[in-house]
Design a protein around this motif. Structure first.
Motif, PDB file in Angstrom:
ATOM      1  N   TYR A   1      69.640  70.681  33.507  1.00  0.00           N
ATOM      2  CA  TYR A   1      69.060  71.781  32.733  1.00  0.00           C
ATOM      3  C   TYR A   1      68.217  72.736  33.569  1.00  0.00           C
ATOM      4  O   TYR A   1      67.731  73.747  33.044  1.00  0.00           O
ATOM      5  CB  TYR A   1      68.178  71.219  31.615  1.00  0.00           C
ATOM      6  CG  TYR A   1      68.938  70.706  30.416  1.00  0.00           C
ATOM      7  CD1 TYR A   1      69.811  71.527  29.707  1.00  0.00           C
ATOM      8  CD2 TYR A   1      68.757  69.400  29.966  1.00  0.00           C
ATOM      9  CE1 TYR A   1      70.495  71.065  28.599  1.00  0.00           C
ATOM     10  CE2 TYR A   1      69.434  68.926  28.850  1.00  0.00           C
ATOM     11  CZ  TYR A   1      70.293  69.765  28.170  1.00  0.00           C
ATOM     12  OH  TYR A   1      70.966  69.292  27.062  1.00  0.00           O
TER      13      TYR A   1
ATOM     14  N   MET B   1      66.581  76.326  32.221  1.00  0.00           N
ATOM     15  CA  MET B   1      65.146  76.436  31.989  1.00  0.00           C
ATOM     16  C   MET B   1      64.541  77.588  32.776  1.00  0.00           C
ATOM     17  O   MET B   1      63.711  78.348  32.262  1.00  0.00           O
ATOM     18  CB  MET B   1      64.466  75.115  32.356  1.00  0.00           C
ATOM     19  CG  MET B   1      64.860  73.951  31.455  1.00  0.00           C
ATOM     20  SD  MET B   1      64.396  72.325  32.120  1.00  0.00           S
ATOM     21  CE  MET B   1      62.612  72.443  32.094  1.00  0.00           C
TER      22      MET B   1
ATOM     23  N   VAL C   1      62.772  72.011  24.231  1.00  0.00           N
ATOM     24  CA  VAL C   1      62.891  70.676  24.804  1.00  0.00           C
ATOM     25  C   VAL C   1      64.367  70.317  24.932  1.00  0.00           C
ATOM     26  O   VAL C   1      65.098  70.299  23.932  1.00  0.00           O
ATOM     27  CB  VAL C   1      62.151  69.629  23.946  1.00  0.00           C
ATOM     28  CG1 VAL C   1      62.389  68.228  24.482  1.00  0.00           C
ATOM     29  CG2 VAL C   1      60.655  69.950  23.907  1.00  0.00           C
ATOM     30  N   PHE C   2      64.802  70.035  26.150  1.00  0.00           N
ATOM     31  CA  PHE C   2      66.208  69.765  26.444  1.00  0.00           C
ATOM     32  C   PHE C   2      66.429  68.265  26.628  1.00  0.00           C
ATOM     33  O   PHE C   2      65.698  67.604  27.376  1.00  0.00           O
ATOM     34  CB  PHE C   2      66.634  70.484  27.721  1.00  0.00           C
ATOM     35  CG  PHE C   2      66.624  71.988  27.623  1.00  0.00           C
ATOM     36  CD1 PHE C   2      67.747  72.662  27.190  1.00  0.00           C
ATOM     37  CD2 PHE C   2      65.489  72.714  27.961  1.00  0.00           C
ATOM     38  CE1 PHE C   2      67.758  74.054  27.100  1.00  0.00           C
ATOM     39  CE2 PHE C   2      65.483  74.103  27.883  1.00  0.00           C
ATOM     40  CZ  PHE C   2      66.620  74.773  27.450  1.00  0.00           C
ATOM     41  N   ILE C   3      67.461  67.736  25.960  1.00  0.00           N
ATOM     42  CA  ILE C   3      67.822  66.326  26.053  1.00  0.00           C
ATOM     43  C   ILE C   3      69.239  66.224  26.619  1.00  0.00           C
ATOM     44  O   ILE C   3      70.186  66.775  26.056  1.00  0.00           O
ATOM     45  CB  ILE C   3      67.747  65.632  24.671  1.00  0.00           C
ATOM     46  CG1 ILE C   3      66.380  65.886  24.015  1.00  0.00           C
ATOM     47  CG2 ILE C   3      68.022  64.140  24.823  1.00  0.00           C
ATOM     48  CD1 ILE C   3      65.196  65.405  24.808  1.00  0.00           C
ATOM     49  N   HIS C   4      69.365  65.517  27.722  1.00  0.00           N
ATOM     50  CA  HIS C   4      70.639  65.435  28.429  1.00  0.00           C
ATOM     51  C   HIS C   4      71.596  64.451  27.768  1.00  0.00           C
ATOM     52  O   HIS C   4      71.242  63.722  26.836  1.00  0.00           O
ATOM     53  CB  HIS C   4      70.403  65.054  29.894  1.00  0.00           C
ATOM     54  CG  HIS C   4      69.838  63.674  30.096  1.00  0.00           C
ATOM     55  ND1 HIS C   4      70.606  62.532  30.060  1.00  0.00           N
ATOM     56  CD2 HIS C   4      68.566  63.257  30.344  1.00  0.00           C
ATOM     57  CE1 HIS C   4      69.854  61.478  30.280  1.00  0.00           C
ATOM     58  NE2 HIS C   4      68.603  61.873  30.442  1.00  0.00           N
TER      59      HIS C   4
ATOM     60  N   ALA D   1      62.329  69.184  29.982  1.00  0.00           N
ATOM     61  CA  ALA D   1      63.451  68.273  29.791  1.00  0.00           C
ATOM     62  C   ALA D   1      63.004  66.897  30.247  1.00  0.00           C
ATOM     63  O   ALA D   1      62.277  66.772  31.238  1.00  0.00           O
ATOM     64  CB  ALA D   1      64.675  68.722  30.577  1.00  0.00           C
ATOM     65  N   THR D   2      63.394  65.883  29.518  1.00  0.00           N
ATOM     66  CA  THR D   2      62.995  64.530  29.859  1.00  0.00           C
ATOM     67  C   THR D   2      64.214  63.675  30.192  1.00  0.00           C
ATOM     68  O   THR D   2      65.283  63.846  29.598  1.00  0.00           O
ATOM     69  CB  THR D   2      62.198  63.875  28.704  1.00  0.00           C
ATOM     70  OG1 THR D   2      61.798  62.560  29.087  1.00  0.00           O
ATOM     71  CG2 THR D   2      63.013  63.794  27.426  1.00  0.00           C
ATOM     72  N   ASP D   3      64.045  62.801  31.162  1.00  0.00           N
ATOM     73  CA  ASP D   3      65.087  61.817  31.461  1.00  0.00           C
ATOM     74  C   ASP D   3      64.995  60.693  30.439  1.00  0.00           C
ATOM     75  O   ASP D   3      63.919  60.126  30.219  1.00  0.00           O
ATOM     76  CB  ASP D   3      64.893  61.234  32.860  1.00  0.00           C
ATOM     77  CG  ASP D   3      65.110  62.241  33.970  1.00  0.00           C
ATOM     78  OD1 ASP D   3      65.871  63.201  33.746  1.00  0.00           O
ATOM     79  OD2 ASP D   3      64.522  62.070  35.058  1.00  0.00           O
TER      80      ASP D   3
ATOM     81  N   SER E   1      59.393  75.470  28.690  1.00  0.00           N
ATOM     82  CA  SER E   1      60.447  74.512  28.373  1.00  0.00           C
ATOM     83  C   SER E   1      60.251  73.249  29.192  1.00  0.00           C
ATOM     84  O   SER E   1      59.624  73.245  30.250  1.00  0.00           O
ATOM     85  CB  SER E   1      61.833  75.104  28.648  1.00  0.00           C
ATOM     86  OG  SER E   1      61.978  75.444  30.015  1.00  0.00           O
TER      87      SER E   1
ATOM     88  N   SER F   1      67.902  65.109  33.373  1.00  0.00           N
ATOM     89  CA  SER F   1      67.291  66.418  33.132  1.00  0.00           C
ATOM     90  C   SER F   1      67.682  67.444  34.186  1.00  0.00           C
ATOM     91  O   SER F   1      67.582  68.655  33.939  1.00  0.00           O
ATOM     92  CB  SER F   1      65.763  66.271  33.109  1.00  0.00           C
ATOM     93  OG  SER F   1      65.282  65.791  34.358  1.00  0.00           O
TER      94      SER F   1
END
Length: 359
Positions: free
Chosen positions: A53, A57, A41-44, A66-68, A64, A50
């Motif tokens: 990423y 990804m 899980v990617f956090i900007h 990523a959330t805004d 995977s 997102s």
């Protein structure tokens, strides 16, 4: 609508805290998450989304997402209560994972997002399988502290929303995609997000991401407050920049956390944003004569951001945690963009090691 690369899907995840845009890379992008898998899980970071990423990804070969964060990308524009530090953001991320049925994740946080994932370790340790920090905000916040995290003034003068460049904010409001002045999103990306010499065919995507930032007192940059100490202002109580002011933000408590997942810390040696004497720190600007009236190193020294992170992670290691530092020469604030293959290799090794250690 955001621009998504082939192989990326996206949509709004409704949670009790609001609607948050989530993008996903997976062999079966429309399928449910397998409870037996642990996704990445990617956090900007700040003034991004997102979108930054997507290439990472796609090249990862693992499920995977990523959330805004609120007020960025296609997520709902909600007010940010800075008196909670970054908890409005971290609580939102937890709500997204809970709504998706994800019980544990390999969390990756970039810049401000590094603070968000550290806050999740403090508040929701059950969610954290491993932690990866890319050029993270110092565990003692952004600006206004000494090496040990102690504040330079009672109100951490010079931090928060008042430190934003008004010309940069105006260029975001104007949705300026040019590089005509030093304060447009494109110019700021080229000069501070990455090291000199970086170029990418995806630069328009990075600029689109930056321009998705919601503006105002409740979002970016936030409010400010008067201060009796130089340079005359301190953090307000609302908005993005104030969430990282040391009056409200401190994640050094991870040192004492009962749950200590493995940590990978990746940072560029040419980082213009997070450094031991960065020009994003008002005290650095004063020291170099850019802001007049600086009271000197005894009163207002530049914040040693990298040294602070290293000290906290050294203590984390001494208290039983595992931590790996990867400092990359010739790299700026965005290792995942500037050294994509090296970053992915380090991340996958970190994740694999974490899963083996917990199996």
């Amino acid at each position: 609508m955001t621009t998504m690369l082939d192989g990326i899907t996206g949509g709004i995840v409704d949670t009790p805290r609001g609607g948050f845009h989530v993008i996903r890379a997976h062999a079966n992008p429309s399928g449910p998450y397998d409870p037996a898998d642990i996704p990445v899980v990617f956090i900007h970071g700040n003034v991004s989304s997102s979108l930054f990423y997507q290439p990472t990804m796609l090249g990862l070969g693992r499920d995977s997402l990523a959330t805004d964060l609120r007020g960025f990308g296609d997520s709902e524009t909600l007010p940010v209560d800075a008196t909670r530090g970054v908890r409005d953001f971290s609580d939102d991320v937890a709500a997204v994972l809970d709504s998706l049925g994800i019980a544990r994740a390999h969390l990756v946080g970039w810049s401000m997002g590094g603070g968000v994932v550290q806050q999740l370790l403090l508040d929701r340790p059950d969610l954290v399988a491993t932690l990866t920090l890319i050029s993270p905000v110092s565990p003692h916040g952004f600006g206004g502290t000494r090496l040990d995290g102690s504040p330079l003034s009672v109100d951490a003068a010079g931090t928060g929303g008042g430190g934003a460049n008004p010309e940069f904010v105006a260029s975001l409001a104007a949705q300026d995609t040019s590089a005509d002045t030093p304060t447009t999103a494109r110019s700021v990306f080229r000069t501070t997000y990455v090291a000199p010499g970086y170029s990418s065919d995806l630069e328009d995507l990075w600029v689109e991401s930056m321009l998705s930032t919601a503006l105002g007192d409740d979002n970016y940059p936030g409010t400010t407050a008067a201060s009796a100490s130089w340079p005359g202002f301190a953090a307000g109580t609302r908005g993005v920049l104030n969430t990282m002011a040391p009056t409200y933000f401190n994640t050094a408590g991870i040192v004492e956390s009962a749950h200590k997942p493995p940590v990978l810390w990746v940072h560029g040696e040419l980082d213009a944003i997070v450094g031991d004497e960065t020009f994003f720190d008002l005290n650095t600007l004063g020291k170099h004569g850019i802001i007049p009236g600086w009271p000197g190193d005894e009163v207002a020294p530049p914040q040693p951001m990298v040294a602070q992170t290293r000290a906290v992670l050294d203590a984390y290691r001494a208290n039983g945690g595992d931590c790996t530092e990867l400092a990359l020469p010739g790299v700026g604030h965005s290792a995942h963009l500037e050294r994509p293959e090296q970053f992915r290799e380090a991340l996958l090794a970190h994740i694999d090691g974490g899963e083996q250690g917990q199996s």
